[in-house]
Design an enzyme around this catalytic site. Structure first.
Site: not given
Length: 693
Positions: A556, A599
Site C-alpha cells: 500500500d 492504492e
C-alpha cells in the site's frame, strides 16, 4: 403390243413403289427417331430442372445455416450482456448493416420487454406472449421458426431466429431475435433460374415455387399469393412428390395456365440446427419450350413432303443426323451443367463448414490450419499459406502454412516473388490469380523464381476496411498430378473464405479485448480484484498438489491521499501507473500482479518461499522509495508499506485467509511507521480450524 406395254410400265411401277416404300420407311424411321430424341430432350430438361431445384435448395440451406451461426455468435457478445441499451442498439444496427440480410433485430429483457433493436417503434413494447420469446427462454440454443407473416418484420413473410442471452453466471439476461425476410431467400432462387434462362433463351418462361413442409405456398415467381394456397391440398403432383422423394422431375398440367409443363423438384435438408425448415423447391418450364426444336423440325419435314419424295428422304436423313448431333450436344451440356452444379454445391458445403468452424474455434492457429485444409481441398492447391500482418498492416508478423515444409516456404519468402506478391496483395481489394509467375517476373525485370512455384492464387484478408493478412495458394494440380491453372470458381471460393476469416479475426480480437477488460484494471493494466483472487486460488490448488510454497505480498502506498490533495488526481494516477511499471520490473515473468484497491496492490508469487518473498518485497520497497516520481513542477518521493506471508503447500487453505494474514502484516507495517516490510505467519492445521480462527 400388250407385252410391250407391260414391259414398259413394270419398271415405272417398281420405281414408284420403291420410292413410296422408301419414303414411307423413311417417315416411319424418322418418326421413331424423333420420338426417341423427344423423350431424351424431355428427360435431359427434367434432370436439368431437378438439378437447378436441388442447387437452389442447397443455397437456401447454406444461407439459413450461416444466419443460425450469426445469431449464436451474437448471443455471446459482451455488449448484449451489458446494461448499455444504446450500445446494444448501435451494435444490432451495425450487425444488420454489415450482413444486409436481416429485416429486423430486437432484444428483450428477461421479462419480455423490448429494450433495444433496429426498429425504434418497437422499443418499450412487451412481447412476453410471443412464441419466439417464450420458446427461446426454454432452450439453450438458437430457435428457428418457419416462414410466417411477422409484425416485427413489417408484416412481411420472414423466418425468425431467436436465442436467450445469458450472463457469465448462466442467468438469462434477455432474448435476442432476428428476422430473415423471405424476398432475400427468393433472390437465391432467382439466381438459379437466371442460369437456366441464359441457357434456354428469353422465350422460355421458367418459374420457381417455394413450399413449406406441409405444402403451403411461401414464394412464387408469378402467382404472388404467399401464405394463401396449399399446393398439396390442391393435389398438385410436383408438390406431392417433393414430400416423398429427395429430388426428381415430373410432367404435369399447369394449374392456372392449363399447359403441360416439366417440373423439377427438391427439398432442403434442414439438418440438426434447422429440423423444421424442410422446404420444397419447384422449378418448371413449359413442355412446348423443350419440344420446340422437334416441333420446328416437323414443320420443315411436312413442307418438304409436299414437294418431292427424294429431297424429303435426303432431308430426313440430314435432319435425323442433325438431331442426333443436337441430342449429343444437349447431353454434353447437361453433363457439364450437372458437373458445374455439383462443384458449386461442394463449394457451398465447404463455405458452410468454414463458417461453422470460424464460429466454433477461438484458437487462431487451429482455425487457420483447418481453413487452409478446406482451401486446398476445394481448389486442388499443392500448398496454402496465411501471412498475418501487424497492427499497421505493413509487415508480416506470423506465417501459418499447410502442405509445405519450412525449407521450401523460407525459399519462397526470401525470393523476389514472395515480397512482390505480398506487397501486391496488400494494395489489392480482390483476389490475384496468376497462371505463369516466371513470365510475369521476367517481364518486370526480376529473376525467375524458384521452379517449385508456377501458378498462384491469393487474396487479402480484410474486414470493415482493415487489413489483417493474406491467403496464398500455390500450384493447382489435378488428382492425377497434372498441373493446371486456378479457375474463376477457385477465386470465388478464396474470396469467400478470406471474407469469413477477416470477420472471424475481428471477432476474436474483440473477444480478447473484452476478456482483458473484464479481468484487468483499466488504469494500471494489472489484474483486477476478482481476477487476482482467482489466480491465487489456482496457485493454491497447484501448491497443494505439488507441495511447493506460494507467497502473497500486499502493498500500500503511504499517504497517497496527500499526493492527490497536494498534486491533484492526475498526478495520483501517474503515480499508480508508474508504481505498476516498477512492480513489473522486480517480479518474475510468471508472478501474478493485481490492483485490489485505490492504492493497494496484491502480488501472488508461485514457488517462492519466505526468503524469496522477503527479498522481493525489499527490492520493491526500495524501487518505490529511492526513485522520485516526476511531475512538471518538480519530482516528489512516495514510500510503500508491505505485508507478506508464505503458505507452505502442506494443507488446503483459502485465498481469503492468506490475504487476511498479509493484510494484518501490512497493518503492522503502517503502525510501525510505514515504509517497511512486515511478515505475517499463516495459521496451520486443519482447514476447519483455520476458518474458525
Amino acid at each position: 403390243m400388250p407385252h410391250s406395254v407391260f414391259s414398259h410400265r413394270q419398271p415405272y411401277r417398281w420405281i414408284v413403289w420403291s420410292s413410296l416404300t422408301i419414303t414411307l420407311v423413311g417417315f416411319i424411321a424418322a418418326g421413331i427417331s424423333l420420338s426417341v430424341i423427344d423423350r431424351r430432350l424431355v428427360e435431359a430438361a427434367g434432370h436439368t430442372l431437378a438439378q437447378a431445384a436441388d442447387h437452389g435448395a442447397r443455397k437456401l440451406d447454406a444461407l439459413l445455416e450461416e444466419r443460425y451461426g450469426d445469431l449464436a455468435v451474437l448471443a455471446r457478445s459482451r455488449i448484449l450482456q451489458g446494461n448499455d441499451r444504446d450500445a446494444i442498439t448501435e451494435h444490432l444496427q451495425r450487425i444488420q448493416a454489415s450482413r444486409a440480410a436481416y429485416a429486423t433485430f430486437l432484444m428483450t429483457d428477461g421479462e419480455g420487454r423490448i429494450i433495444a433493436g433496429t426498429r425504434p417503434e418497437w422499443i418499450g413494447r412487451s412481447v412476453a406472449e410471443s412464441r419466439w420469446f417464450r420458446t427461446a427462454l426454454d432452450r439453450n440454443h438458437v430457435v428457428v421458426e418457419d416462414a410466417h407473416r411477422a409484425p416485427e418484420a413489417g408484416g412481411s413473410m420472414a423466418v425468425s431466429f431467436s436465442t436467450a442471452v445469458r450472463g457469465d453466471d448462466g442467468r438469462v439476461r434477455g432474448v435476442v431475435a432476428g428476422w430473415l425476410p423471405l424476398p432475400l431467400l427468393e433472390g437465391l432462387l432467382r439466381q438459379t433460374v437466371s442460369l437456366l434462362q441464359q441457357q434456354w433463351g428469353t422465350e422460355a418462361l421458367i418459374e420457381y415455387v417455394l413450399l413449406s413442409d406441409n405444402g403451403e405456398l411461401l414464394a412464387d415467381s408469378i402467382l404472388r399469393q404467399e401464405g394463401n394456397l396449399n399446393l398439396q391440398a390442391l393435389g398438385v403432383p410436383s408438390a406431392l412428390a417433393v414430400g416423398t422423394q429427395p429430388t426428381g422431375f415430373i410432367e404435369e398440367t399447369h394449374g392456372r395456365r392449363r399447359l403441360q409443363v416439366i417440373t423439377g423438384y427438391a427439398h432442403t435438408k434442414g439438418g440438426a440446427h434447422l429440423p423444421n425448415l424442410r422446404w420444397g423447391v419447384l422449378v418448371r418450364v413449359e413442355l412446348a419450350v423443350v419440344r420446340a426444336p422437334i416441333t420446328a423440325l416437323l414443320w420443315k419435314l411436312g413442307l418438304g413432303g409436299l414437294s418431292i419424295a427424294l429431297p424429303m428422304i435426303v432431308m430426313l436423313l440430314w435432319s435425323a443426323k442433325r438431331l442426333e448431333r443436337f441430342g449429343t450436344q444437349q447431353s454434353a451440356r447437361v453433363a457439364t451443367s450437372e458437373e458445374s452444379l455439383h462443384r458449386h454445391i461442394e463449394c457451398l458445403h465447404s463455405l458452410v463448414e468454414a463458417a461453422r468452424l470460424l464460429t466454433e474455434t477461438q484458437d487462431l492457429e487451429d482455425m487457420f490450419q483447418r481453413l487452409l485444409a478446406i482451401a486446398r481441398r476445394d481448389t486442388g492447391a499443392e500448398a496454402a499459406v496465411v501471412g498475418l500482418f501487424d497492427e499497421a498492416g505493413t509487415g508480416v508478423t506470423r506465417i501459418i502454412a499447410h502442405g509445405v515444409d519450412h525449407e521450401r516456404l523460407a525459399a519462397v519468402e526470401q525470393s523476389p516473388i514472395g515480397q512482390i506478391l505480398v506487397d501486391r496483395l496488400r494494395h489489392e481489394a480482390r483476389p490475384l490469380r496468376l497462371a505463369n509467375l516466371s513470365h510475369h517476373l521476367a517481364a518486370m525485370g526480376f529473376p525467375v523464381p524458384v521452379p517449385s512455384v508456377t501458378t498462384f492464387l491469393g487474396a487479402p484478408i480484410r474486414a470493415h476496411g482493415r487489413l489483417f493478412g493474406t491467403l496464398c495458394l500455390i500450384n493447382k494440380v489435378e488428382p492425377d498430378g497434372r498441373p493446371v491453372e486456378f479457375t474463376e470458381l477457385d477465386e470465388q471460393v478464396v474470396a469467400a473464405l478470406t471474407a469469413q476469416a477477416g470477420i472471424a479475426i475481428e471477432n476474436l480480437q474483440a473477444l480478447a479485448h473484452a476478456k482483458r477488460q473484464a479481468t484487468h484494471d483499466s488504469l494500471t493494466g494489472l489484474l483486477n480484484h476478482s481476477a487476482i483472487l482467482d489466480g491465487l486460488e489456482t496457485e493454491l490448488v497447484r501448491s497443494q498438489r505439488t507441495g511447493e510454497p506460494v507467497s502473497v505480498l500486499l502493498a500500500d502506498l503511504d499517504h497517497f491521499k496527500a499526493v492527490n490533495d497536494t498534486y491533484g488526481h492526475g498526478a495520483g494516477d501517474q503515480v499508480l501507473m508508474e508504481t505498476a511499471h516498477r512492480i513489473r520490473g522486480v517480479v518474475r515473468p510468471y508472478d501474478l500482479m493485481g490492483r485490489v484497491g485505490g492504492e493497494e496492490f496484491l502480488l501472488v508469487l508461485p514457488r517462492c518461499g519466505p526468503v524469496g518473498v522477503s527479498q522481493l518485497a525489499e527490492r520493491l520497497r526500495q524501487a518505490i522509495e529511492e526513485v522520485p516520481f516526476s511531475r512538471p513542477a518538480g519530482p516528489f518521493t512516495v514510500t510503500m508499506s508491505i505485508g507478506i506471508t508464505t503458505w507452505p503447500g502442506t494443507a488446503p487453505t483459502s485465498p481469503r485467509l492468506l490475504v487476511e494474514v498479509a493484510d494484518e502484516a501490512l497493518y503492522r507495517a503502517k503502525r510501525a511507521g510505514r515504509n517497511r516490510v512486515e511478515v505475517g505467519v499463516p495459521r496451520l492445521g486443519p482447514f476447519s480450524d483455520q476458518l474458525a480462527g
